[in-house]
Design a protein around this motif. Structure first.
Motif, short mmCIF file in Angstrom:
data_model
loop_
_atom_site.label_atom_id
_atom_site.label_comp_id
_atom_site.label_asym_id
_atom_site.label_seq_id
_atom_site.Cartn_x
_atom_site.Cartn_y
_atom_site.Cartn_z
N ARG A 41 33.22 26.03 15.01
CA ARG A 41 33.02 26.90 13.86
C ARG A 41 33.27 26.20 12.53
NH1 ARG A 41 36.65 29.72 16.96
NH2 ARG A 41 38.15 30.06 15.27
N ILE A 42 33.98 25.09 12.57
CA ILE A 42 34.32 24.35 11.35
C ILE A 42 33.25 23.30 11.10
CG2 ILE A 42 36.01 22.83 10.28
CD1 ILE A 42 38.14 24.21 12.06
N PRO A 43 32.74 23.19 9.88
CA PRO A 43 31.71 22.19 9.60
C PRO A 43 32.17 20.79 9.97
CG PRO A 43 31.91 23.70 7.75
CD PRO A 43 33.04 24.01 8.68
N PRO A 44 31.29 20.00 10.56
CA PRO A 44 31.67 18.63 10.93
C PRO A 44 31.96 17.74 9.74
CG PRO A 44 29.32 19.00 11.31
CD PRO A 44 29.92 20.34 11.00
N SER A 45 31.68 18.21 8.54
CA SER A 45 31.98 17.44 7.33
C SER A 45 33.47 17.42 7.01
CB SER A 45 31.23 18.02 6.13
OG SER A 45 31.58 19.38 5.91
N LEU A 46 34.28 18.25 7.69
CA LEU A 46 35.72 18.30 7.41
C LEU A 46 36.35 16.94 7.66
CD1 LEU A 46 38.32 19.92 6.76
CD2 LEU A 46 38.54 20.29 9.24
N LYS A 47 37.12 16.47 6.68
CA LYS A 47 37.91 15.25 6.83
C LYS A 47 39.35 15.67 7.13
CE LYS A 47 35.19 12.18 3.86
NZ LYS A 47 35.22 11.31 2.65
N LEU A 48 39.77 15.45 8.37
CA LEU A 48 41.06 15.93 8.84
C LEU A 48 41.80 14.80 9.53
CD1 LEU A 48 43.04 18.29 9.53
CD2 LEU A 48 41.63 18.71 11.57
N CYS A 49 43.05 14.57 9.13
CA CYS A 49 43.87 13.54 9.74
C CYS A 49 45.18 14.15 10.21
CB CYS A 49 44.15 12.41 8.73
SG CYS A 49 45.22 11.09 9.38
N PHE A 50 45.64 13.72 11.38
CA PHE A 50 46.93 14.16 11.91
C PHE A 50 47.93 13.02 11.82
CE2 PHE A 50 44.08 17.22 13.76
CZ PHE A 50 44.81 18.41 13.72
N ALA A 51 49.14 13.35 11.38
CA ALA A 51 50.19 12.35 11.17
C ALA A 51 50.75 11.85 12.50
CB ALA A 51 51.31 12.95 10.32
N HIS A 52 51.52 10.76 12.40
CA HIS A 52 52.29 10.20 13.52
C HIS A 52 51.41 9.87 14.72
CE1 HIS A 52 55.42 12.99 11.51
NE2 HIS A 52 55.45 11.80 10.94
N GLY A 53 50.24 9.30 14.44
CA GLY A 53 49.36 8.88 15.51
C GLY A 53 48.83 10.02 16.36
N GLY A 54 48.87 11.23 15.81
CA GLY A 54 48.44 12.38 16.61
C GLY A 54 49.48 12.85 17.60
N GLY A 55 50.73 12.40 17.41
CA GLY A 55 51.81 12.84 18.31
C GLY A 55 51.55 12.43 19.74
N SER A 56 51.66 13.37 20.67
CA SER A 56 51.51 13.11 22.10
C SER A 56 50.06 13.08 22.56
CB SER A 56 52.25 14.20 22.90
OG SER A 56 53.50 14.49 22.35
N PHE A 57 49.12 13.32 21.64
CA PHE A 57 47.73 13.60 22.03
C PHE A 57 47.11 12.47 22.84
CE2 PHE A 57 43.19 13.18 21.06
CZ PHE A 57 42.72 14.37 21.58
N ALA A 58 47.14 11.25 22.33
CA ALA A 58 46.40 10.16 22.99
C ALA A 58 46.91 9.91 24.40
CB ALA A 58 46.49 8.89 22.15
N PHE A 59 48.23 9.92 24.58
CA PHE A 59 48.79 9.63 25.89
C PHE A 59 48.46 10.71 26.91
CE2 PHE A 59 52.23 9.57 29.05
CZ PHE A 59 52.16 8.25 29.47
#
Length: 338
Positions: free
Chosen positions: A215-233
């Motif tokens: 629902r959010i336009p793909p033009s949104l520039k969004l960054c998450f701090a701290h390497g994205g937390g636990s997300f990548a692992f």
């Protein structure tokens, strides 16, 4: 190699009297020690965190940037400043005042210091209005918390704010705050070590699994701090759940890992293997140098983790150190960092 540190904090030398306009008992303010070198972030009458002069003194900040070889630093509010828990009619003028003070901090060298604004996120109209005002006044983006009380980023109120920023071309840094705890994480900084990474992963997955990214336009520039937390692992666990359980798929039409190109993360992971994994999961084009300066949990030698990583190519390091942030925040022309 040029460096843009896009995750750094400040807190202006506001008195308790000024903070009382937000809330006389709970609002944050800065108590500076007699020597002028150290101080304490206060929450009403209670000490919250010991700090030192670089948090409020732009001259010292610039000196330390020189020491670390940082060309540009993008400052944002220490999250205790958000004010989400207070009535919007008081939080809105507070945000305006803090944003104006952020620009004053950056005025010491506006080519090297840039600011992210804060907004009264609890009121959608006021938040959108302040985001646009701040952008027009010279802020290069907005910092928001990863949740608003019990509402995560998939809440329609927050989706509408993200959509506004997408339409207005306003970049966003999502920072964890007010970490989940029921009192079990009572010492050893466990809320910062356990709950903070979990908060960030929760923010990312709330957008992915809810279908909010649809629902959010793909033009949104969004960054998450701290390497994205636990997300990548833990992304493999999430993909596996999506394949195996229809309850995970019900609002998310695509494999969760396919959404990594919808957002960025910073590099503040403090371990070479973790940075390698982050680059493999996100791609080096989705990571920006972030230090969490000037706090003790931040990177103590800004950029060392990236520059000494044996698995990153020189092109990867250039992208992470400055190229990605220059594009994300539109700094290429003004800072000569393209």
């Amino acid at each position: 190699m040029r460096k843009i540190d896009m995750h750094a904090h400040f807190l202006p030398p506001i008195s308790r009297q000024e903070a009382a306009g937000l809330d006389p008992d709970q609002a944050p303010w800065l108590a500076i020690d007699e020597d002028g070198e150290t101080g304490q972030i206060m929450k009403g009458s209670q000490p919250f965190r010991p700090v030192y002069r670089a948090l409020w003194d732009s001259g010292m900040r610039l000196q330390e940037m020189d020491k670390h070889g940082v060309d540009v630093q993008i400052i944002s509010a220490t999250p205790i400043m958000f004010g989400y828990e207070f009535p919007a009619e008081r939080a809105a003028p507070w945000a305006r005042r803090m944003n104006d003070l952020a620009l004053e901090h950056c005025a010491a060298n506006p080519n090297r210091l840039k600011a992210l604004a804060q907004v009264p996120l609890q009121d959608l109209d006021l938040a959108c209005r302040e985001a646009t005002r701040a952008r027009d006044n010279g802020h290069v983006g907005i910092q928001i918390g990863n949740h608003l009380g019990p509402r995560d980023l998939d809440d329609e109120h927050l989706v509408q704010f993200l959509t506004h920023c997408a339409h207005e071309g306003i970049p966003i840094l999502a920072h964890p705050w007010d970490m989940m705890t029921d009192g079990r994480m009572k010492k050893w900084m466990l809320p910062w070590l356990v709950a903070m990474p979990a908060e960030t992963q929760l923010g990312i997955l709330s957008l992915i699994l809810s279908g909010a990214f649809e629902r959010i336009p793909p033009s949104l520039k969004l960054c998450f701090a701290h390497g994205g937390g636990s997300f990548a692992f833990l992304l493999g666990r999430v993909d596996n759940a999506w394949r195996c359980r229809d309850i995970v798929r019900q609002d998310c039409p695509n494999l969760p890992s396919s959404y990594v190109k919808r957002f960025y993360v910073d590099s503040a992971v403090f371990d070479q293997g973790a940075l390698r994994l982050l680059a493999e999961v996100m791609g080096s084009d989705r990571i920006m140098l972030g230090s969490d300066y000037p706090f003790p949990l931040g990177e103590q030698s800004i950029g060392k983790l990236v520059n000494e990583n044996p698995w990153l190519s020189e092109d990867d390091k250039r992208r992470i150190n400055h190229g990605n942030a220059a594009d994300f925040f539109g700094l290429s022309d003004s800072s000569g960092l393209s």
